[in-house]
Design a protein around this motif. Structure first.
Motif, short mmCIF file in Angstrom:
data_model
loop_
_atom_site.label_atom_id
_atom_site.label_comp_id
_atom_site.label_asym_id
_atom_site.label_seq_id
_atom_site.Cartn_x
_atom_site.Cartn_y
_atom_site.Cartn_z
N LYS A 60 10.40 18.87 -10.23
CA LYS A 60 9.50 18.65 -9.40
C LYS A 60 9.53 19.97 -8.30
N GLU A 101 0.64 -1.15 0.15
CA GLU A 101 0.00 -0.11 0.15
C GLU A 101 0.83 1.55 -0.08
N SER A 102 2.14 1.07 -0.35
CA SER A 102 2.96 2.30 -0.36
C SER A 102 2.50 3.18 -1.43
N LYS A 103 3.34 4.34 -1.95
CA LYS A 103 3.21 5.31 -2.75
C LYS A 103 2.84 4.60 -4.10
N PRO A 104 1.83 5.11 -4.92
CA PRO A 104 1.65 4.71 -6.29
C PRO A 104 3.05 4.92 -7.18
N ALA A 105 3.06 3.99 -8.14
CA ALA A 105 4.12 4.17 -8.98
C ALA A 105 4.12 5.50 -9.89
N ARG A 106 5.07 6.28 -10.08
CA ARG A 106 5.01 7.37 -11.15
C ARG A 106 5.72 7.15 -12.46
#
Length: 120
Positions: free
Chosen positions: A71, A45-50
């Motif tokens: 960024k 459930e970590s950060k979604p892929a970019r």
């Protein structure tokens, strides 16, 4: 062909044992690697892929620099947008307050300017 049936029964028993082992998620004492690793819930459930655009002709350092520069620019634009939104909200609230004061003043002056009749 009784030998074939016995082999099928053995395979079915092995399959049942595998299914039971997977359902229990327990350690059956086997140190044998079965090819399946369980990920920790936090890792799943970590950060979604970019999606990151990489220039093949540039070095890794140049690609990383471009990514972090972009960024930083995006963060700066976001901060400016938040500040502009806050300013616009405060301006709209002040304008609404002034309009409300005008309406209240004109409403009370209408009552005072009008003469009361004897039947009121």
């Amino acid at each position: 062909e009784p030998g074939v049936e016995d082999g099928d029964q053995d395979r079915e028993k092995d399959d049942e044992k595998e299914i039971e082992g997977k359902q229990s998620h327990g350690d059956d004492g086997d140190d044998e690697y079965d090819g399946e690793e369980e990920l920790a819930p936090a890792a799943e459930e970590s950060k979604p892929a970019r999606l990151v655009e990489i220039d093949i002709l540039s070095s890794a350092h140049a690609n990383a620099k471009r990514y972090y520069d972009n960024k930083k620019v995006a963060a700066s634009k976001h901060e400016k947008a938040v500040q502009a939104t806050d300013k616009a909200i405060k301006s709209a609230e002040a304008k609404a307050q002034k309009e409300l004061e005008k309406v209240e003043v004109s409403h009370s002056s209408v009552r005072e300017a009008r003469k009361r009749f004897w039947f009121e």
